[in-house]
Each structure stands twice: as C-alpha cells, then as structure tokens.
Design an enzyme around this catalytic site. Structure first.
Site, mmCIF file in Angstrom:
data_model
loop_
_atom_site.group_PDB
_atom_site.id
_atom_site.type_symbol
_atom_site.label_atom_id
_atom_site.label_comp_id
_atom_site.label_asym_id
_atom_site.label_seq_id
_atom_site.Cartn_x
_atom_site.Cartn_y
_atom_site.Cartn_z
ATOM 1 N N LEU A 138 49.718 -9.690 -36.341
ATOM 2 C CA LEU A 138 49.925 -8.254 -36.467
ATOM 3 C C LEU A 138 50.413 -8.001 -37.889
ATOM 4 O O LEU A 138 51.129 -8.825 -38.455
ATOM 5 C CB LEU A 138 50.989 -7.759 -35.479
ATOM 6 C CG LEU A 138 50.642 -7.759 -33.981
ATOM 7 C CD1 LEU A 138 51.829 -7.251 -33.165
ATOM 8 C CD2 LEU A 138 49.406 -6.918 -33.687
ATOM 9 N N ASP A 139 50.045 -6.857 -38.455
ATOM 10 C CA ASP A 139 50.533 -6.501 -39.783
ATOM 11 C C ASP A 139 52.060 -6.458 -39.784
ATOM 12 O O ASP A 139 52.687 -6.224 -38.745
ATOM 13 C CB ASP A 139 49.998 -5.128 -40.202
ATOM 14 C CG ASP A 139 48.489 -5.126 -40.378
ATOM 15 O OD1 ASP A 139 47.930 -6.185 -40.689
ATOM 16 O OD2 ASP A 139 47.876 -4.057 -40.189
ATOM 17 N N ARG A 140 52.639 -6.651 -40.948
ATOM 18 C CA ARG A 140 54.100 -6.661 -41.076
ATOM 19 C C ARG A 140 54.750 -5.443 -40.401
ATOM 20 O O ARG A 140 55.771 -5.560 -39.716
ATOM 21 C CB ARG A 140 54.490 -6.672 -42.557
ATOM 22 C CG ARG A 140 56.007 -6.724 -42.792
ATOM 23 C CD ARG A 140 56.371 -6.162 -44.158
ATOM 24 N NE ARG A 140 55.758 -6.903 -45.244
ATOM 25 C CZ ARG A 140 56.344 -7.897 -45.922
ATOM 26 N NH1 ARG A 140 57.574 -8.257 -45.612
ATOM 27 N NH2 ARG A 140 55.706 -8.507 -46.903
#
Length: 300
Positions: A138-140
């Site tokens: 997942l993106d940051r």
C-alpha cells in the site's frame, strides 16, 4: 465443551461449544482461564469468533449450541504496540495487519519507518523464528489491510498465485466533488512515464490493463464517499482512475486537485478476502471506514 479440531499449532484457535446462555464476556471469563483485562484485549483485538464470525461486543448474547473460537495467538500479542500497525490476525504462516497512514509497506531508500521492520522487531521480541515477507503493498499514505508471509515458501505461494488466491479486495475513498454516477467500471491501460507518474490510455499503450469497479456510498456537494473494488491491482490504480473520473482522491498530492479536507490521502483498504495459502481456508477481514472519513458526511 471443547471441540476436537485436530489442530494443535501456534496461531490456531481453541474451539468450544456453548452449553448455557450467557453474555460473551462472562462466558469467556469462565471458560478461557485468563484475566479480565486479557480477555477484553482478545475481544478488542478481534480474536474471538462466534459461529465463524468475529465478535468484539462484550455483551453479545450466547445461546446453547453456538460455537466459540478463541485465538491463541491474540493472547500473545499483548506486548505488541505500534501507533502505525495493528495486528488483525496471525498464525504460523501469515500475519494480517491494519496499516495506518504515514508508514511504508517496506524499506525504501533512507527511510527506516516501515511495516516490515515493525513486524520483524515484533517477531524477534516474541521469539518467533521468522521474518515478514512482503506480498503486496500500500502507498505510504494509504491506510488499511495487508497480509505478510512469515516464511519464504508461503510468500512464494501468495506472490505467484495472488490473483487466484485473493477473491475480494475493496477500498473506500473520499473523492473530490459530487460524483453524479452511482456506480460503474473504469477500464484502461496504465503505464509510468519517465518521471514515474502513472498515466492512463483508453487503448493498449504497452502498459497494463487496469479494471476498477466503483460504488458511491454517500455524497455532499463538496465530497463523495466511494467504494472501489479492484479487478486488477496496478500501481496507483485507484488514484489514477479516480482522477480520470474527474473526482480525484482527496489529499492526493500526485493526482489530486488540491482538495485536502483531512490533511491525508483519503484512501483506505477496508476489505481483504483470500484463500489461506496453506490451509486453503477462506480468510475474510474488514475494518471500519475511518471515523474522519464519515465525519465529513455526518456533519452535512
């Protein structure tokens, strides 16, 4: 009465059958042999199932014949504390976590704050001879559910058969503006340019086919709460597709329009369903829509 499950492995559940009507917490205190604080922590940590469904309600009314399963591993997670990671489920092969915004899925560059290192530290402190193996990302600044493997063999099964193993994966997002359509499907090809910005094309541009289904949950004139269901899992897929629709995810610095009501990327992976890579059981996990997301619509 304890059911004979044939299992006796770390991370499995202890199974019981209810013989007297009783509130769940009272029943657990009587049968599980743990202190009140530990039993409540197991409940709050989603470590108790009734007839196969996770229950965290203390006064849930148990009836004779109901089947109660209590996670052994949940009790061992008392020492795990992190403001960025919450363990949802763990057994000897996998760990499912809820990631908060602001932490990477794995190490990148000079950044040290990442879920993998948090889990590796937890495994080391709890004397588990394993490490966290990244299966997906997942993106940051995206929050929500992720699964990590605890050994290389399980990681290989999950990684190579990911699209066959995962049968439902959904996100919820606050999107900019009032979306007119109630539901629909976005289908195009995604490809990165030289600056590593993902862009879409209605025809095959040498990129990867990306398919996203969307369903509107709530609206105001400023924002729309949308559920996205992934048919494919491409890099930045939801963020690019939301932008393509003219209603980018709020708080998105890369594909957004400056609408940033919560000072975070308003994207949350709320549902993850997959076939267990070893036991072949159906594993289904969900988390509530973030309170901050709901408040944007409750106060209108």
């Amino acid at each position: 009465m304890r059911m004979n499950t044939g299992y006796n492995r770390e991370g499995d559940y202890e199974h019981y059958v209810v013989d007297v009507a009783q509130p769940l917490l009272a029943w657990l205190l009587e049968h599980v042999g743990q202190s009140r604080s530990k039993v409540k922590a197991t409940l709050q940590g989603q470590g108790v199932k009734v007839d196969g469904k996770t229950v965290s309600q203390f006064d849930f009314p148990l009836q004779p014949g109901m089947k109660v399963a209590v996670s052994k591993t949940k009790r061992n997670q008392m020492g795990f504390k992190s403001r960025y990671v919450r363990i949802v489920y763990e057994d000897r092969w996998i760990v499912v976590i809820e990631k908060m915004p602001g932490i990477l899925s794995m190490a990148a560059g000079h950044s040290t704050l990442n879920v993998k290192s948090v889990l590796d530290d937890y495994f080391r402190r709890s004397r588990q001879k394993c490490r966290a193996h990244v299966v997906h990302r997942l993106d940051r600044d995206t929050s929500g559910l992720m699964v990590y493997a605890k050994d290389m063999e399980t990681e290989q099964v999950l990684e190579h058969a990911w699209h066959d193993i995962v049968y439902d994966r959904r996100y919820v997002a606050v999107c900019s503006g009032e979306m007119e359509e109630d539901e629909g499907t976005i289908r195009n090809w995604l490809k990165d340019n030289k600056a590593y910005v993902t862009y879409s094309s209605p025809v095959d541009n040498g990129g990867k086919l990306a398919v996203t289904h969307f369903h509107v949950l709530r609206r105001t004139t400023e924002h729309t709460l949308v559920e996205f269901k992934l048919e494919t899992g491409r890099k930045n897929q939801i963020r690019v597709h939301a932008s393509d629709m003219g209603h980018p995810v709020c708080g998105d610095p890369k594909y957004g329009d400056g609408n940033d009501p919560l000072h975070r990327l308003c994207l949350h992976a709320w549902l993850l369903c997959f076939i267990h890579p070893v036991t072949n059981e159906q594993m289904e996990f969900e988390t509530p829509i973030p309170v901050a997301f709901r408040k944007l619509f409750d106060r209108k």
